[in-house]
Design a protein around this motif. Structure first.
Motif, PDB file in Angstrom:
ATOM      1  N   THR A 104       0.819  -1.220  -0.158  1.00 22.08           N
ATOM      2  CA  THR A 104       0.079  -0.013  -0.080  1.00 22.08           C
ATOM      3  C   THR A 104       0.825   1.395   0.107  1.00 22.08           C
ATOM      4  OG1 THR A 104      -1.646  -1.240   1.242  1.00 22.08           O
ATOM      5  CG2 THR A 104      -2.011   1.340   1.337  1.00 22.08           C
ATOM      6  N   ILE A 105       0.724   2.114  -0.803  1.00 25.14           N
ATOM      7  CA  ILE A 105       1.470   3.548  -0.949  1.00 25.14           C
ATOM      8  C   ILE A 105       0.754   4.184   0.120  1.00 25.14           C
ATOM      9  CG2 ILE A 105       2.040   5.335  -2.241  1.00 25.14           C
ATOM     10  CD1 ILE A 105       1.544   3.678  -4.939  1.00 25.14           C
ATOM     11  N   TYR A 106       1.399   4.749   0.996  1.00 22.41           N
ATOM     12  CA  TYR A 106       0.970   5.908   1.989  1.00 22.41           C
ATOM     13  C   TYR A 106       1.662   7.125   1.656  1.00 22.41           C
ATOM     14  CZ  TYR A 106      -0.481   7.887   6.718  1.00 22.41           C
ATOM     15  OH  TYR A 106      -0.794   8.886   7.425  1.00 22.41           O
ATOM     16  N   THR A 107       0.884   8.136   1.427  1.00 21.88           N
ATOM     17  CA  THR A 107       1.313   9.209   0.962  1.00 21.88           C
ATOM     18  C   THR A 107       0.630  10.741   1.243  1.00 21.88           C
ATOM     19  OG1 THR A 107       2.143  10.666  -0.970  1.00 21.88           O
ATOM     20  CG2 THR A 107       0.241   8.905  -1.410  1.00 21.88           C
ATOM     21  N   GLN A 108       1.295  11.711   1.538  1.00 21.65           N
ATOM     22  CA  GLN A 108       0.584  13.228   1.797  1.00 21.65           C
ATOM     23  C   GLN A 108      -0.068  13.479   0.441  1.00 21.65           C
ATOM     24  OE1 GLN A 108       0.594  15.098   4.517  1.00 21.65           O
ATOM     25  NE2 GLN A 108       1.337  13.321   5.530  1.00 21.65           N
TER      26      GLN A 108
END
Ligand code: TXA
Ligand code: MG
Length: 346
Positions: free
Chosen positions: A3-7
């Motif tokens: 999972t990409i977790y990004t602002q």
């Protein structure tokens, strides 16, 4: 899946749009709670949403749009009253149910012939829907049954490894899911109370509206309420939650007595209270939802407080209750469901 977790930067929002277009899932902030989004017109994306949440697939999803024009192809008709509500309350925390067109797959609507529509008041959500170019089906981004997520960290707890991306847009400022009104039949019916109150809707329409029985009462087994989601155990912390009701002056003493009794039996006890009373309690963990003078802050903190108990070994939680006026109606609706309708009257 990683999972990409990004602002939620402009680049990340474009990337999210591309993922959604390709049938993937993205969690995103709204003004109410975080949503778990997929292409509302793609039945396999809807199926992935049910799977990631562990949610029964007969519980329909809300289609999120970026503007009123995007509604037209999704429905067979929009009444003047429905249009009026959209004009007054959108973008905002109001979901409107209308008869669906063939474009919306049955998988998205849990087999119903109606579709729930909402235009969220959050610039990240709106930009993401625009970037995707399709309406976005999105339930709250929690594992089915858990409290709804009001920040991206909550989403990560429940969805890590299950979806393509999480867009972090900070804390949700309302903290309770949208109000749902059914406008698909002659008489408008409130299916779920929220930040837009019954009084606000009646003022906008110029007449009274019905409240679905499932809002205030526990639905008997086997009966399917109009909003199927109102039937499931919801918003619940891992510990047993019990609401303590009665004369305000008795509540503190009664909760302290109940707590002492359970602790003597070796149980770990938590208390949910308010800024006005927090210093008066003794228990293993005590959390305030905010000040009674500011019901908005109570709504905003409620799910976070319920979730915070899940990181502890607390077994029983006693909670104060609130008056059901205005926003209090939605707050008590969620608290009552979280407690599985367990009250102690003192
Ligand atoms: O604030 C919100 O509404 C959030 C954010 C993410 O937008 N979404 C949300 O979705 O709360 P969800 O899936 O957790 O709750 C949607 C509720 C469920 O109780 C469902 O049964 C009801 O809406 N619903 C959806 N479509 C419906 C329909 N066609 N008729 C009746 N009820 C419907
Ligand atoms: Mg939900």
């Amino acid at each position: 899946m990683k999972t990409i977790y990004t602002q939620a930067t402009a680049d990340a929002i474009q990337q999210a749009g591309a993922i959604l277009k390709n049938g993937g899932l993205v969690a995103f902030p709204t003004e109410t709670v975080y949503g778990l989004g997929g292409n509302a017109l793609d039945s396999s994306a809807s199926q992935k949403i049910y799977q990631a949440k562990g949610r029964p697939s007969d519980n329909p999803l809300i289609a999120h749009v970026a503007n009123i024009d995007q509604v037209t192809p999704l429905v067979t008709q929009i009444s003047d009253e429905a249009k009026r509500l959209m004009k007054i309350f959108w973008p905002g925390p109001l979901t409107i149910i209308l008869p669906k067109s063939k474009l919306v797959p049955q998988e998205t609507t849990g087999g119903l012939n109606t579709v729930a529509l909402r235009c969220p008041d959050n610039p990240i959500a709106l930009a993401m829907i625009e970037a995707a170019g399709v309406p976005i089906a999105a339930p709250s981004a929690n594992t089915s049954g858990r409290p709804s997520p009001t920040n991206a960290h909550h989403v990560l707890e429940d969805m890590d490894g299950k979806i393509e991306m999480i867009l972090d847009g900070g804390e949700c400022h309302i903290g309770l899911e949208s109000t749902i009104i059914d406008m698909s039949e002659e008489e408008p019916t409130l299916l779920r109370p929220g930040f837009i109150t019954k009084e606000m809707l009646e003022h906008a329409l110029g007449h009274e509206i019905k409240v679905d029985a499932a809002v205030t009462r526990q639905v008997s087994a086997g009966v399917r309420p109009k909003a199927p989601g109102m039937n499931y155990r919801h918003y619940a912390p891992k510990a047993t939650l019990i609401l303590v009701s009665g004369e305000r002056t008795n509540i503190v003493a009664s909760i302290n007595q109940l707590t002492e009794k359970e602790r003597k039996l070796g149980h770990k006890v938590g208390i949910i209270c308010t800024d006005e009373t927090i210093s008066l309690y003794c228990a293993d963990k005590i959390l305030s939802m905010g000040s009674r003078k500011d019901m908005d802050s109570i709504a905003q903190n409620m799910f976070r407080v319920l979730r915070e108990f899940d990181d502890t070994d607390i077994e029983i939680i006693y909670s104060e209750i609130f008056s059901s006026e205005g926003l209090g109606f939605a707050i008590m609706n969620r608290l009552t469901k979280a407690a599985g309708h367990q009250f102690i009257y003192v």
